[in-house]
Design an enzyme around this catalytic site. Structure first.
Site, mmCIF file in Angstrom:
data_model
loop_
_atom_site.group_PDB
_atom_site.id
_atom_site.type_symbol
_atom_site.label_atom_id
_atom_site.label_comp_id
_atom_site.label_asym_id
_atom_site.label_seq_id
_atom_site.Cartn_x
_atom_site.Cartn_y
_atom_site.Cartn_z
ATOM 1 N N SER A 100 -13.539 -55.837 -2.639
ATOM 2 C CA SER A 100 -13.690 -56.633 -1.559
ATOM 3 C C SER A 100 -14.190 -58.128 -2.176
ATOM 4 O O SER A 100 -13.358 -58.699 -2.774
ATOM 5 C CB SER A 100 -14.799 -55.973 -0.649
ATOM 6 O OG SER A 100 -14.536 -56.414 0.622
ATOM 7 N N ASP A 102 -6.761 -49.301 4.782
ATOM 8 C CA ASP A 102 -7.904 -50.136 4.863
ATOM 9 C C ASP A 102 -7.771 -51.047 6.345
ATOM 10 O O ASP A 102 -6.901 -51.571 6.650
ATOM 11 C CB ASP A 102 -7.625 -51.253 3.656
ATOM 12 C CG ASP A 102 -8.899 -51.806 3.256
ATOM 13 O OD1 ASP A 102 -9.700 -52.369 4.452
ATOM 14 O OD2 ASP A 102 -9.104 -52.366 2.408
ATOM 15 N N HIS A 150 -11.041 -48.493 2.774
ATOM 16 C CA HIS A 150 -11.484 -49.722 2.299
ATOM 17 C C HIS A 150 -12.130 -49.345 0.810
ATOM 18 O O HIS A 150 -12.267 -50.359 0.043
ATOM 19 C CB HIS A 150 -12.282 -50.581 3.163
ATOM 20 C CG HIS A 150 -12.678 -51.933 2.556
ATOM 21 N ND1 HIS A 150 -11.885 -53.111 2.259
ATOM 22 C CD2 HIS A 150 -14.015 -52.507 2.073
ATOM 23 C CE1 HIS A 150 -12.532 -54.015 1.784
ATOM 24 N NE2 HIS A 150 -13.769 -53.663 1.669
#
Length: 304
Positions: free
Chosen positions: A99, A235, A263
């Site tokens: 991320s 996600d 995610h």
């Protein structure tokens, strides 16, 4: 949630950074995302430590590290990783970023390319504008007043109660590992200093219309670096289609989409994720990497 690891610490510019340093062998550095910590990697740290020296910091403003008021830009976080490597006397290493951590290690590659051997991006930021409504909302004025309510025990208990009732009605609402980790991480904004760091980090890369920082102009820098992109097909934080942006322009890259993961594919599909990452880290044949076939953004590998 307490850590099962004994955290090491180093003072950098008068602030204390804490990190995991376990295992022997060649080093690999794992960088977590927004509101995350070394715990965001789940069992991957222990598994990797059987073959590698695993370094997993809690970024400033996150986890057990200090949360100063200051610069939370990608460049600042990248300099922190470089400083940690200097402290540990690691000249270069493969980088794994999840991320926000993906954006950080791409910025690290741009600023300090000699420190990066390989690049593994997991549900990475910095590859396209689209992000979840939650992240966009965090950039709006007044969000610092709403976040404590959303992170409160009252809100959590009422939300869990509603989900439990839906489950009794036969609706499939049991949260998976990705949702559980998102919720666990989000609860940390109840702390004032963590909330301030979260807002500063988010606003450094996201605006009301989505991500404001893009690595696209730096893709040429990545062409000589073996790259792996891993994404969850479900996600909801950062869409998997962003992987195509780098797959098209960086020929020395490999893309793997886990269709049923969210995610946090490292948590949703831990066994598959480990095998994939271990294979990527262990493949040190530069010649093979230079001629690697570009793999389509689908799941090409098979579970046993």
């Amino acid at each position: 949630m307490s850590s099962p690891y004994e955290l090491q610490s180093v003072e950098l510019h008068k602030d204390v950074l804490r990190y995991v340093d376990i295992g022997d062998g060649p080093p690999v550095i794992l960088v977590h995302g927004l509101l995350g910590s070394h715990l965001s990697w789940g069992t991957q740290l222990e598994r990797l430590s059987h073959k590698y020296r695993v370094i997993a910091p809690d970024l400033f403003g996150h986890g057990d590290s200090d949360k100063p008021a200051g610069d939370y830009s990608l460049s600042s976080h990248s300099a922190t990783i470089r400083d940690l490597m200097d402290h540990l006397q690691i000249d270069s290493a493969p980088m794994v970023g999840h991320s926000l951590g993906g954006g950080i290690i791409m910025q690290l590659t741009y600023l300090f390319p000699e420190r990066v051997d390989r690049l593994a991006l997991v549900s990475s930021g910095g590859l396209g504008p689209e992000v979840s409504l939650l992240l966009k909302a965090a950039t709006l004025p007044g969000s610092e007043l709403v976040l404590p309510l959303l992170a409160s025990d009252w809100f959590r208990k009422n939300t869990e109660g509603a989900l439990a009732q839906l489950g009794k009605w036969g609706l499939p609402v049991k949260p998976g590992p990705s949702m559980a980790e998102t919720w666990r991480s989000f609860q940390s904004v109840a702390d004032r200093s963590t909330r301030g760091a979260f807002l500063a980090s988010t606003r450094a890369v996201v605006g009301p219309r989505g991500q404001t920082v893009s690595a696209k102009q730096h893709f040429a820098k990545f062409e000589s670096i073996p790259s792996l992109l891993v994404w969850g097909g479900k996600d909801r934080m950062i869409p998997a289609k962003h992987a195509d942006n780098i797959r098209r322009e960086v020929p020395n890259s490999r893309v793997e989409i886990f269709p049923d993961a969210g995610h946090f594919p490292q948590l949703d599909e831990p066994d598959f994720f480990f095998r994939l990452l271990d294979d990527f880290l262990g493949d040190n044949a530069t010649e093979n990497d230079a001629t690697a076939e570009i793999i389509p953004a689908v799941m090409p590998m098979h579970r046993p």
